[in-house]
Design a protein around this motif. Structure first.
Motif, mmCIF file in Angstrom:
data_model
loop_
_atom_site.group_PDB
_atom_site.id
_atom_site.type_symbol
_atom_site.label_atom_id
_atom_site.label_comp_id
_atom_site.label_asym_id
_atom_site.label_seq_id
_atom_site.Cartn_x
_atom_site.Cartn_y
_atom_site.Cartn_z
ATOM 1 N N VAL A 81 0.901 -1.115 -0.018
ATOM 2 C CA VAL A 81 -0.014 0.033 0.011
ATOM 3 C C VAL A 81 0.810 1.208 0.069
ATOM 4 O O VAL A 81 0.442 2.375 -0.663
ATOM 5 N N THR A 82 2.089 1.086 0.544
ATOM 6 C CA THR A 82 2.765 2.293 0.431
ATOM 7 C C THR A 82 3.224 2.375 -0.665
ATOM 8 O O THR A 82 3.330 3.925 -1.407
ATOM 9 N N ALA A 83 3.729 1.419 -1.495
ATOM 10 C CA ALA A 83 4.069 1.734 -2.897
ATOM 11 C C ALA A 83 2.800 2.283 -3.959
ATOM 12 O O ALA A 83 3.131 3.149 -4.610
ATOM 13 N N GLU A 84 1.599 1.759 -3.387
ATOM 14 C CA GLU A 84 0.523 2.397 -4.351
ATOM 15 C C GLU A 84 0.127 3.769 -4.046
ATOM 16 O O GLU A 84 -0.083 4.498 -4.905
ATOM 17 N N LEU A 85 0.481 4.131 -2.537
ATOM 18 C CA LEU A 85 0.282 5.430 -2.481
ATOM 19 C C LEU A 85 1.247 6.480 -3.129
ATOM 20 O O LEU A 85 0.878 7.666 -3.526
ATOM 21 N N GLN A 86 2.670 6.155 -3.258
ATOM 22 C CA GLN A 86 3.457 6.858 -3.846
ATOM 23 C C GLN A 86 3.321 6.982 -5.304
ATOM 24 O O GLN A 86 3.947 8.004 -5.805
ATOM 25 N N THR A 87 2.821 6.124 -5.959
ATOM 26 C CA THR A 87 2.578 5.964 -7.396
ATOM 27 C C THR A 87 1.253 6.532 -7.798
ATOM 28 O O THR A 87 0.877 6.691 -9.113
ATOM 29 N N ALA A 88 0.159 6.959 -6.827
ATOM 30 C CA ALA A 88 -1.083 7.244 -7.184
ATOM 31 C C ALA A 88 -1.090 8.531 -7.948
ATOM 32 O O ALA A 88 -0.277 9.582 -7.407
ATOM 33 N N SER A 89 -1.903 8.750 -9.013
ATOM 34 C CA SER A 89 -2.008 9.804 -9.545
ATOM 35 C C SER A 89 -2.739 10.995 -8.580
ATOM 36 O O SER A 89 -3.484 10.464 -7.741
ATOM 37 N N PRO A 90 -2.691 12.464 -8.780
ATOM 38 C CA PRO A 90 -3.418 13.132 -7.763
ATOM 39 C C PRO A 90 -4.908 13.164 -7.942
ATOM 40 O O PRO A 90 -5.546 13.299 -7.246
ATOM 41 N N LEU A 91 -5.207 12.662 -9.387
ATOM 42 C CA LEU A 91 -6.836 12.490 -9.669
ATOM 43 C C LEU A 91 -7.358 11.514 -8.604
ATOM 44 O O LEU A 91 -8.469 11.252 -8.437
ATOM 45 N N ALA A 92 -6.318 10.287 -8.280
ATOM 46 C CA ALA A 92 -6.992 9.115 -7.515
ATOM 47 C C ALA A 92 -7.401 9.706 -6.222
ATOM 48 O O ALA A 92 -8.130 8.874 -5.495
ATOM 49 N N ASN A 93 -7.176 10.819 -5.687
ATOM 50 C CA ASN A 93 -7.542 11.374 -4.378
ATOM 51 C C ASN A 93 -8.960 11.747 -4.421
ATOM 52 O O ASN A 93 -9.464 11.599 -3.172
ATOM 53 N N PHE A 94 -9.700 11.656 -5.609
ATOM 54 C CA PHE A 94 -11.016 11.985 -5.623
ATOM 55 C C PHE A 94 -11.643 10.568 -5.260
ATOM 56 O O PHE A 94 -13.113 10.542 -5.414
ATOM 57 N N GLY A 95 -11.114 9.322 -5.582
ATOM 58 C CA GLY A 95 -11.848 8.243 -5.484
ATOM 59 C C GLY A 95 -11.905 7.317 -4.233
ATOM 60 O O GLY A 95 -11.019 7.660 -3.147
ATOM 61 N N TYR A 96 -12.788 6.515 -3.940
ATOM 62 C CA TYR A 96 -13.014 5.737 -2.850
ATOM 63 C C TYR A 96 -11.861 4.492 -2.819
ATOM 64 O O TYR A 96 -11.479 4.393 -1.645
ATOM 65 N N GLU A 97 -11.224 4.223 -4.013
ATOM 66 C CA GLU A 97 -10.028 3.097 -3.779
ATOM 67 C C GLU A 97 -9.143 3.565 -3.083
ATOM 68 O O GLU A 97 -8.649 2.681 -2.169
ATOM 69 N N LEU A 98 -8.573 4.826 -3.204
ATOM 70 C CA LEU A 98 -7.385 5.421 -2.359
ATOM 71 C C LEU A 98 -7.764 5.491 -1.070
ATOM 72 O O LEU A 98 -6.928 5.323 -0.549
ATOM 73 N N ASP A 99 -8.911 5.721 -0.658
ATOM 74 C CA ASP A 99 -9.226 5.730 0.802
ATOM 75 C C ASP A 99 -9.196 4.375 1.271
ATOM 76 O O ASP A 99 -8.703 4.298 2.647
ATOM 77 N N LEU A 100 -9.636 3.504 0.471
ATOM 78 C CA LEU A 100 -9.391 1.912 1.131
ATOM 79 C C LEU A 100 -8.036 1.663 1.168
ATOM 80 O O LEU A 100 -7.528 0.822 2.218
ATOM 81 N N VAL A 101 -7.165 2.206 0.218
ATOM 82 C CA VAL A 101 -5.913 1.897 0.451
ATOM 83 C C VAL A 101 -4.989 2.564 1.891
ATOM 84 O O VAL A 101 -4.647 1.848 2.397
ATOM 85 N N ARG A 102 -5.483 3.463 1.987
ATOM 86 C CA ARG A 102 -5.229 4.250 3.388
ATOM 87 C C ARG A 102 -5.730 3.741 4.741
ATOM 88 O O ARG A 102 -4.895 3.316 5.708
ATOM 89 N N VAL A 103 -6.967 3.023 4.538
ATOM 90 C CA VAL A 103 -7.653 2.194 5.432
ATOM 91 C C VAL A 103 -6.607 0.831 5.651
ATOM 92 O O VAL A 103 -6.296 0.574 6.917
ATOM 93 N N HIS A 104 -6.291 0.147 4.604
ATOM 94 C CA HIS A 104 -5.684 -0.797 4.610
ATOM 95 C C HIS A 104 -4.294 -0.542 5.144
ATOM 96 O O HIS A 104 -3.598 -1.463 5.996
ATOM 97 N N LYS A 105 -3.586 0.394 4.994
ATOM 98 C CA LYS A 105 -2.302 0.968 5.440
ATOM 99 C C LYS A 105 -2.605 1.066 6.937
ATOM 100 O O LYS A 105 -1.712 0.388 7.590
ATOM 101 N N ALA A 106 -3.368 1.553 7.510
ATOM 102 C CA ALA A 106 -3.532 1.781 8.935
ATOM 103 C C ALA A 106 -3.536 0.537 9.679
ATOM 104 O O ALA A 106 -3.305 0.243 10.492
ATOM 105 N N PHE A 107 -4.473 -0.203 9.032
ATOM 106 C CA PHE A 107 -4.556 -1.640 9.683
ATOM 107 C C PHE A 107 -3.642 -2.451 9.590
ATOM 108 O O PHE A 107 -3.116 -2.997 10.526
ATOM 109 N N ALA A 108 -2.500 -2.318 8.531
ATOM 110 C CA ALA A 108 -1.385 -3.012 8.466
ATOM 111 C C ALA A 108 -0.299 -2.577 9.435
ATOM 112 O O ALA A 108 0.149 -3.414 10.269
ATOM 113 N N GLU A 109 -0.499 -1.108 9.709
ATOM 114 C CA GLU A 109 0.403 -0.605 10.783
ATOM 115 C C GLU A 109 0.188 -1.067 12.052
ATOM 116 O O GLU A 109 0.874 -1.104 13.013
#
Length: 132
Positions: free
Chosen positions: A43-71
């Motif tokens: 998920v860290t790799a996904e967040l680093q390579t995500a397009s700025p437009l991806a911030n408007f979608g639900y999928e990137l929010d889920l990536v952040r949720v998964h990152k927090a649970f992994a942490e």
């Protein structure tokens, strides 16, 4: 596409879920496990390579949720659910598997399966640290 991702608070809970899925016909070829460290790296790799437009979608929010649970040490299980029948069987099992989060990634949408757990309400204090 065509998979369900679940996070579990312990490795033991993940192994219990795998056993329950195996009893329902989901063999090891349809299951992929991720340790907290493996998911954090992904998920860290996904967040680093995500397009700025991806911030408007639900999928990137889920990536952040998964990152927090992994942490917080959660282990993850991905189940191949490419057809509607297997996706429905896994969705029906989710309440008895007790994941901290579960999403079905379909062809055109992501469905949060944990929202359907009986009596479950979002408790912001119960989310992993640093999520909000």
């Amino acid at each position: 596409m065509g998979h369900t991702l679940m996070a579990f608070p312990t490795e033991e809970a993940l192994q219990s879920a795998k056993a329950a899925l195996a009893a329902q016909g989901f063999g090891s070829a349809r299951l992929v496990e991720y340790t907290p460290q493996e998911m954090l790296a992904q998920v860290t790799a996904e967040l680093q390579t995500a397009s700025p437009l991806a911030n408007f979608g639900y999928e990137l929010d889920l990536v952040r949720v998964h990152k927090a649970f992994a942490e917080d040490g959660c282990s993850f299980l991905v189940v191949e659910t490419g057809d509607e029948a297997s996706a429905a069987r896994v969705a029906d099992l989710v309440p008895s598997l007790h994941p901290v989060t579960a999403q079905r990634y379909g062809r055109f949408m992501i469905e949060d399966l944990t929202e359907k757990l009986p009596g479950r309400q979002l408790d912001k204090n119960a989310l992993p640290s640093g999520l909000l």
